[in-house]
Design a protein around this motif. Structure first.
Motif, PDB file in Angstrom:
ATOM      1  N   SER A  11     -73.952  40.894  17.113  1.00  0.00           N
ATOM      2  CA  SER A  11     -74.883  40.946  16.493  1.00  0.00           C
ATOM      3  C   SER A  11     -74.493  42.898  15.294  1.00  0.00           C
ATOM      4  CB  SER A  11     -76.363  41.572  17.399  1.00  0.00           C
ATOM      5  OG  SER A  11     -76.247  42.867  17.999  1.00  0.00           O
ATOM      6  N   ASN A  12     -73.878  43.437  15.811  1.00  0.00           N
ATOM      7  CA  ASN A  12     -73.592  44.633  14.943  1.00  0.00           C
ATOM      8  C   ASN A  12     -72.333  44.489  14.831  1.00  0.00           C
ATOM      9  OD1 ASN A  12     -72.281  47.342  14.638  1.00  0.00           O
ATOM     10  ND2 ASN A  12     -73.464  48.181  15.846  1.00  0.00           N
ATOM     11  N   PRO A  13     -71.660  44.171  13.340  1.00  0.00           N
ATOM     12  CA  PRO A  13     -70.511  43.500  12.387  1.00  0.00           C
ATOM     13  C   PRO A  13     -69.587  44.705  13.253  1.00  0.00           C
ATOM     14  CG  PRO A  13     -72.244  44.635  11.176  1.00  0.00           C
ATOM     15  CD  PRO A  13     -73.204  44.660  11.987  1.00  0.00           C
ATOM     16  N   TYR A  14     -70.119  46.318  13.047  1.00  0.00           N
ATOM     17  CA  TYR A  14     -68.695  47.716  12.806  1.00  0.00           C
ATOM     18  C   TYR A  14     -68.408  47.281  14.284  1.00  0.00           C
ATOM     19  CZ  TYR A  14     -70.068  48.830   8.723  1.00  0.00           C
ATOM     20  OH  TYR A  14     -70.130  49.116   7.131  1.00  0.00           O
ATOM     21  N   VAL A  15     -68.749  46.923  15.601  1.00  0.00           N
ATOM     22  CA  VAL A  15     -68.549  46.854  16.501  1.00  0.00           C
ATOM     23  C   VAL A  15     -67.794  45.981  17.236  1.00  0.00           C
ATOM     24  CG1 VAL A  15     -69.043  46.769  19.343  1.00  0.00           C
ATOM     25  CG2 VAL A  15     -70.351  48.638  17.499  1.00  0.00           C
ATOM     26  N   VAL A  16     -68.444  44.703  16.655  1.00  0.00           N
ATOM     27  CA  VAL A  16     -66.875  43.583  17.052  1.00  0.00           C
ATOM     28  C   VAL A  16     -66.208  43.325  16.244  1.00  0.00           C
ATOM     29  CG1 VAL A  16     -68.102  42.034  15.073  1.00  0.00           C
ATOM     30  CG2 VAL A  16     -68.062  41.436  17.117  1.00  0.00           C
ATOM     31  N   GLY A  17     -65.819  44.250  14.591  1.00  0.00           N
ATOM     32  CA  GLY A  17     -64.953  44.167  13.770  1.00  0.00           C
ATOM     33  C   GLY A  17     -64.084  45.605  14.123  1.00  0.00           C
ATOM     34  N   SER A  18     -64.292  46.358  15.243  1.00  0.00           N
ATOM     35  CA  SER A  18     -63.484  47.200  15.234  1.00  0.00           C
ATOM     36  C   SER A  18     -62.895  47.032  16.471  1.00  0.00           C
ATOM     37  CB  SER A  18     -64.469  48.725  14.843  1.00  0.00           C
ATOM     38  OG  SER A  18     -65.317  48.464  15.552  1.00  0.00           O
ATOM     39  N   PHE A  19     -62.989  47.491  17.508  1.00  0.00           N
ATOM     40  CA  PHE A  19     -63.237  47.415  18.968  1.00  0.00           C
ATOM     41  C   PHE A  19     -61.648  46.382  19.020  1.00  0.00           C
ATOM     42  CE2 PHE A  19     -62.382  46.152  23.464  1.00  0.00           C
ATOM     43  CZ  PHE A  19     -62.582  46.910  23.972  1.00  0.00           C
ATOM     44  N   ALA A  20     -61.323  45.020  18.227  1.00  0.00           N
ATOM     45  CA  ALA A  20     -59.864  44.810  18.745  1.00  0.00           C
ATOM     46  C   ALA A  20     -59.016  45.609  17.758  1.00  0.00           C
ATOM     47  CB  ALA A  20     -59.608  43.340  17.576  1.00  0.00           C
ATOM     48  N   CYS A  21     -59.504  46.696  17.161  1.00  0.00           N
ATOM     49  CA  CYS A  21     -58.354  47.382  16.606  1.00  0.00           C
ATOM     50  C   CYS A  21     -57.277  48.391  17.665  1.00  0.00           C
ATOM     51  CB  CYS A  21     -59.384  47.971  15.350  1.00  0.00           C
ATOM     52  SG  CYS A  21     -59.719  47.950  13.797  1.00  0.00           S
ATOM     53  N   ILE A  22     -58.046  48.222  18.215  1.00  0.00           N
ATOM     54  CA  ILE A  22     -56.918  49.128  20.092  1.00  0.00           C
ATOM     55  C   ILE A  22     -55.536  48.095  19.609  1.00  0.00           C
ATOM     56  CG2 ILE A  22     -56.978  49.591  22.089  1.00  0.00           C
ATOM     57  CD1 ILE A  22     -59.967  49.110  22.296  1.00  0.00           C
ATOM     58  N   LEU A 146     -59.909  48.688   8.842  1.00  0.00           N
ATOM     59  CA  LEU A 146     -60.378  49.721  10.119  1.00  0.00           C
ATOM     60  C   LEU A 146     -58.222  49.629  10.973  1.00  0.00           C
ATOM     61  CD1 LEU A 146     -63.696  49.396  11.264  1.00  0.00           C
ATOM     62  CD2 LEU A 146     -62.303  50.938  10.940  1.00  0.00           C
ATOM     63  N   GLN A 147     -58.051  48.603  10.975  1.00  0.00           N
ATOM     64  CA  GLN A 147     -56.757  48.301  11.582  1.00  0.00           C
ATOM     65  C   GLN A 147     -55.658  49.478  11.298  1.00  0.00           C
ATOM     66  OE1 GLN A 147     -55.342  46.518  14.163  1.00  0.00           O
ATOM     67  NE2 GLN A 147     -52.987  45.661  13.171  1.00  0.00           N
ATOM     68  N   GLN A 148     -55.576  49.652   9.821  1.00  0.00           N
ATOM     69  CA  GLN A 148     -55.023  50.469   9.731  1.00  0.00           C
ATOM     70  C   GLN A 148     -55.299  51.763  10.511  1.00  0.00           C
ATOM     71  OE1 GLN A 148     -51.740  50.940   8.523  1.00  0.00           O
ATOM     72  NE2 GLN A 148     -51.201  53.445   7.931  1.00  0.00           N
ATOM     73  N   TRP A 149     -56.551  52.234  10.797  1.00  0.00           N
ATOM     74  CA  TRP A 149     -56.845  53.970  10.461  1.00  0.00           C
ATOM     75  C   TRP A 149     -56.396  53.483  12.508  1.00  0.00           C
ATOM     76  CZ3 TRP A 149     -62.610  55.415  12.376  1.00  0.00           C
ATOM     77  CH2 TRP A 149     -62.514  56.524  12.369  1.00  0.00           C
ATOM     78  N   SER A 150     -56.611  52.737  13.045  1.00  0.00           N
ATOM     79  CA  SER A 150     -56.092  52.370  14.257  1.00  0.00           C
ATOM     80  C   SER A 150     -54.943  52.657  15.167  1.00  0.00           C
ATOM     81  CB  SER A 150     -56.884  51.748  15.046  1.00  0.00           C
ATOM     82  OG  SER A 150     -55.811  49.975  15.206  1.00  0.00           O
ATOM     83  N   ILE A 151     -54.539  52.956  13.750  1.00  0.00           N
ATOM     84  CA  ILE A 151     -52.462  52.737  14.017  1.00  0.00           C
ATOM     85  C   ILE A 151     -52.646  54.768  13.846  1.00  0.00           C
ATOM     86  CG2 ILE A 151     -50.263  52.614  13.050  1.00  0.00           C
ATOM     87  CD1 ILE A 151     -51.495  50.036  12.155  1.00  0.00           C
TER      88      ILE A 151
END
Length: 521
Positions: A11-22, A146-151
């Protein structure tokens, strides 16, 4: 958790979208795991004092593995699903990290880096697809960026670990950082177990009820009747049904009319992101500052860390505003700025530098001119800032959103594989280049940026603010060589329009069925 995932997380778009960025962060970890040891005496002794060519080969081993990993996503992403492909990447990275940490010669190190590269290639191809398929159009660019930010975070954190460990005497100075880098991958593999699968993948694999349930948790707080949920669900069902009539899923689909143009855009954008020169400024920044006349390992490491901090910080505005600014303006401004800063670096190096000796190596270096040294460092910082706020995030976002569902996993993996082909070539070529043609290397990359500006201006249409299904209309407009003519309102639909379209199609199908019955009668 009976659903196979946590509804609260979904339900949290930022959590569900950002975690895989690891998964993207793993690439950043690798960059620093190499750049941070280039001046490490223990590393050089253990691996036989690598020549520029040998060091280039060691660094290039990772993108070589990443190329294979990115192509593997063409099968893995469709067969296993997006979620379990990300999990697989995490465990492969752990294996590669163990081998690197235990390596006692170049061969073992190269094998470990190739295996880690497999993980990075898989993650770099599947994570943007996963993110683009589970996020709402209004924030899709922000989430994929966020993929780039995680890099950048991976680069920064691993570099500080390397910096701290550089004060340890002996092989522990590089083995500890190489061992610690498996921790984020373990967190990724275990954490993804409570995240949902892509609803588009579920529909495409005949699980429509599960897809609707995931969409409701993602965008409607569990309410399957929410207008946005129904709009997304209708668009996905319509698009998947349409694409199933277009033939079997194969590599030949990438050459189909309407798709081959987009494959070209995705591949060339990833190519330009590598040819921008960011490789020099990340992998080999120690060599760049060394040539600028910045001597002493401690001073060089501190200057490098400033660059990596700027990379993290300047990516934030791009993440926040990528859907407002649009993809085209960011790419056009970024390529112009990056080309300008690289030309300045090359000009300063050529004017004030000369061949000299640094730690027993022949290097083009500036000596006795603090103004020129500081100017080159500042231009390098400004180059990285320009990349971080423009090309960096968009190079991952754009290819993840322009392809039809039936070829998305394959097309994104081919685009990402292009990134790794050029990453491999440049990682190997830059050290010999800096040791032979020296400052002229910067002119080459500056020219690449200006060429990218021309290509992007004519060929890359704007895609911001549209659902993945609405982007079909963007490319349906044509304008293959006049991309500026595609307005930002092209393709956008309301729920009423989708419902009206659905009713017309139902009526068409009913009429078709009546004709069939009459013909049989």
């Amino acid at each position: 958790m009976g659903k196979g995932y946590s509804a609260a997380i979904a339900s949290n778009p930022y959590v569900v979208g950002s975690f895989a960025c690891i998964g993207g962060g793993l690439f950043g970890l690798d960059i620093s795991s190499m750049s941070g040891v280039l001046s490490n005496n223990a590393y050089e002794r253990t691996f036989g004092y690598p020549t520029p060519n040998a060091q280039g080969a060691i660094v290039a081993a990772m993108p070589a593995g990443s190329f294979v990993g990115a192509l593997a996503v063409t099968k893995l992403g469709d067969k296993l699903g997006r979620k379990y492909t990300v999990i697989l990447a995490g465990w492969i990275w752990v294996i590669g990290s163990i081998l690197q940490c235990a390596s006692v010669n170049r061969g073992m190190l190269v094998v470990g880096r190739i295996i880690s590269g497999l993980a990075v290639g898989i993650a770099s191809a599947v994570v943007p697809v996963y993110q683009s398929e589970i996020t709402a159009p209004a924030i899709r660019g922000r989430i994929v960026a966020l993929q780039q930010w995680s890099i950048t975070w991976g680069i920064l954190l691993q570099y500080f670990v390397e910096f701290g460990c550089s004060y340890i005497d002996g092989v522990a100075s590089f083995r500890i950082p190489w061992g610690l880098q498996m921790i984020p991958a373990i967190l990724l593999a275990l954490g993804m177990m409570v995240f949902p699968e892509s609803p588009r993948w579920l529909v495409d694999h005949d699980h429509p009820e599960a897809a609707l349930e995931v969409l409701a948790d993602l965008h409607g707080n569990g309410n399957q009747d929410d207008p946005l949920v129904q709009l997304e669900y209708a668009e996905i069902r319509e698009q998947v049904a349409f694409e199933r009539t277009q033939g079997a899923k194969s590599y030949m689909d990438l050459l189909a009319p309407g798709v081959v143009r987009r494959v070209g855009l995705g591949c060339t954008l990833q190519m330009w992101s590598q040819l921008s020169g960011m490789n020099i400024m990340m992998y080999y920044i120690i060599y760049v500052f060394q040539g600028a006349g910045l001597t002493g390992r401690r001073g060089n490491l501190i200057a490098d860390s400033v660059q990596y901090v700027l990379n993290v910080v300047l990516t934030i505005p791009a993440i926040v505003y990528i859907d407002k600014w649009g993809r085209r303006p960011m790419l056009l401004i970024g390529t112009l700025l990056m080309g300008f800063w690289l030309m300045l670096v090359g000009g300063l190096q050529g004017r004030y530098g000369d061949w000299g000796d640094v730690d027993g190596s022949r290097v083009w270096v500036i000596t006795g001119n603090q103004a020129a040294t500081k100017a080159i460092i500042v231009c390098s910082y400004l180059f990285v800032c320009s990349f971080a706020i423009t090309m960096g995030p968009v190079s991952w976002t754009y290819p993840a959103e322009i392809f039809p569902m039936r070829v998305r996993a394959k097309a994104v993996s081919v685009s990402t594989a292009t990134n790794w082909v050029f990453n491999f070539a440049l990682a190997w070529a830059v050290p010999p280049g800096l040791s032979t043609i020296a400052y002229k290397t910067y002119f080459i990359f500056g020219t690449f940026n200006f060429a990218a500006f021309i290509h992007i201006f004519f060929c890359f249409p704007e895609t911001a603010g549209r659902s993945l299904e609405e982007i079909e209309d963007v490319f349906g407009e044509g304008h293959a060589f006049a991309a500026w003519r595609v307005g930002r309102d092209v393709g956008r639909k309301s729920l009423v329009e989708m419902q009206h379209k659905g009713l017309k199609e139902e009526a068409h199908h009913e009429t078709h069925d009546d004709h069939s019955v009459n013909e049989k009668a």
